[in-house]
Motif scaffolding. Structure first.
Motif, PDB file in Angstrom:
ATOM      1  N   ALA A 270       0.843  -1.195   0.000  1.00  0.00           N
ATOM      2  CA  ALA A 270       0.000   0.000   0.000  1.00  0.00           C
ATOM      3  C   ALA A 270       0.876   1.241   0.000  1.00  0.00           C
ATOM      4  N   TRP A 271       0.302   2.356  -0.453  1.00  0.00           N
ATOM      5  CA  TRP A 271       1.085   3.591  -0.502  1.00  0.00           C
ATOM      6  C   TRP A 271       1.328   4.175   0.880  1.00  0.00           C
ATOM      7  N   HIS A 272       0.423   3.921   1.802  1.00  0.00           N
ATOM      8  CA  HIS A 272       0.564   4.516   3.128  1.00  0.00           C
ATOM      9  C   HIS A 272       0.208   3.497   4.203  1.00  0.00           C
ATOM     10  N   LEU A 273       0.858   3.594   5.340  1.00  0.00           N
ATOM     11  CA  LEU A 273       0.648   2.636   6.420  1.00  0.00           C
ATOM     12  C   LEU A 273      -0.801   2.627   6.906  1.00  0.00           C
ATOM     13  N   HIS A 274      -1.447   3.793   6.926  1.00  0.00           N
ATOM     14  CA  HIS A 274      -2.805   3.820   7.484  1.00  0.00           C
ATOM     15  C   HIS A 274      -3.797   3.048   6.625  1.00  0.00           C
ATOM     16  N   TYR A 275      -3.422   2.729   5.405  1.00  0.00           N
ATOM     17  CA  TYR A 275      -4.301   1.887   4.581  1.00  0.00           C
ATOM     18  C   TYR A 275      -4.519   0.529   5.248  1.00  0.00           C
ATOM     19  N   CYS A 276      -3.533   0.066   6.002  1.00  0.00           N
ATOM     20  CA  CYS A 276      -3.649  -1.234   6.661  1.00  0.00           C
ATOM     21  C   CYS A 276      -4.806  -1.226   7.666  1.00  0.00           C
ATOM     22  N   SER A 277      -4.913  -0.166   8.431  1.00  0.00           N
ATOM     23  CA  SER A 277      -5.953  -0.095   9.453  1.00  0.00           C
ATOM     24  C   SER A 277      -7.272   0.438   8.913  1.00  0.00           C
ATOM     25  N   ASP A 278      -7.232   1.172   7.820  1.00  0.00           N
ATOM     26  CA  ASP A 278      -8.433   1.806   7.287  1.00  0.00           C
ATOM     27  C   ASP A 278      -9.013   1.080   6.080  1.00  0.00           C
ATOM     28  N   TYR A 279      -8.408  -0.024   5.709  1.00  0.00           N
ATOM     29  CA  TYR A 279      -8.868  -0.778   4.530  1.00  0.00           C
ATOM     30  C   TYR A 279     -10.348  -1.132   4.641  1.00  0.00           C
ATOM     31  N   HIS A 280     -10.791  -1.465   5.859  1.00  0.00           N
ATOM     32  CA  HIS A 280     -12.162  -1.925   6.042  1.00  0.00           C
ATOM     33  C   HIS A 280     -13.187  -0.850   5.721  1.00  0.00           C
ATOM     34  N   THR A 281     -12.764   0.408   5.662  1.00  0.00           N
ATOM     35  CA  THR A 281     -13.704   1.485   5.343  1.00  0.00           C
ATOM     36  C   THR A 281     -14.108   1.466   3.878  1.00  0.00           C
ATOM     37  N   GLY A 282     -13.332   0.768   3.067  1.00  0.00           N
ATOM     38  CA  GLY A 282     -13.610   0.740   1.641  1.00  0.00           C
ATOM     39  C   GLY A 282     -13.043   1.919   0.876  1.00  0.00           C
ATOM     40  N   ARG A 283     -12.379   2.835   1.591  1.00  0.00           N
ATOM     41  CA  ARG A 283     -11.848   4.037   0.941  1.00  0.00           C
ATOM     42  C   ARG A 283     -10.436   3.847   0.404  1.00  0.00           C
ATOM     43  N   TYR A 284      -9.779   2.790   0.851  1.00  0.00           N
ATOM     44  CA  TYR A 284      -8.382   2.609   0.465  1.00  0.00           C
ATOM     45  C   TYR A 284      -8.171   1.204  -0.069  1.00  0.00           C
ATOM     46  N   GLY A 285      -7.394   1.128  -1.121  1.00  0.00           N
ATOM     47  CA  GLY A 285      -7.129  -0.168  -1.715  1.00  0.00           C
ATOM     48  C   GLY A 285      -5.659  -0.513  -1.658  1.00  0.00           C
ATOM     49  N   MET A 286      -5.363  -1.777  -1.770  1.00  0.00           N
ATOM     50  CA  MET A 286      -3.994  -2.253  -1.843  1.00  0.00           C
ATOM     51  C   MET A 286      -3.575  -2.323  -3.312  1.00  0.00           C
ATOM     52  N   ASP A 287      -2.310  -2.020  -3.553  1.00  0.00           N
ATOM     53  CA  ASP A 287      -1.831  -2.098  -4.936  1.00  0.00           C
ATOM     54  C   ASP A 287      -1.532  -3.529  -5.352  1.00  0.00           C
ATOM     55  N   TYR A 288      -0.989  -4.304  -4.436  1.00  0.00           N
ATOM     56  CA  TYR A 288      -0.640  -5.686  -4.766  1.00  0.00           C
ATOM     57  C   TYR A 288      -0.979  -6.593  -3.586  1.00  0.00           C
TER      58      TYR A 288
END
Length: 128
Positions: free
Chosen positions: A99-117
């Protein structure tokens, strides 16, 4: 070809330890935070840990805090998840993701952030 390959899963007794590895290739590893997720058939994918791209900042879900430790070796393009004091409820398929940013790990469940790979997953089974 972009790849994230998890290894180190397996069967372990409750209270035991396992170390998962996530080896990256095909992209600029140092530019990405790496997240660890886990999923069971009955639950949504849960972000359990993550580590930032360069300064080593880490994230842990409350469910694993104090038991799991994440680390990375940028020279080897590998991230590790050391899992100690494993519990029955830790049984899941574990995935690493970039992911581009660490907070994507904790905020992924919101549906606002995606993983690149994503990796293909490694099964961890904790038995009583």
């Amino acid at each position: 070809q972009v790849q994230l390959v998890e290894s180190g899963g397996g069967l372990v007794q409750a209270g035991g330890s396992l170390r998962l590895s996530c080896e990256a290739s095909g992209f600029t590893f140092n530019d990405f935070a790496i997240c660890w997720f886990r999923q069971t058939p009955n639950k949504e994918r849960e972000g359990v840990s993550g580590i930032s791209s360069r300064d080593g900042t880490t994230y842990y879900a409350d469910s694993v805090k104090g038991r799991f430790t994440v680390s990375r070796d940028n020279a080897k393009k590998t991230v590790y998840l050391q899992m100690n004091s494993l519990k029955l409820e830790d049984t899941a398929t574990y995935y690493c993701a970039a992911a581009w940013h660490l907070h994507y790990c904790s905020d992924y469940h919101t549906g606002r952030y995606g993983m690149d790979y994503w990796g293909q997953g490694a099964l961890v089974t904790v038995s009583s």
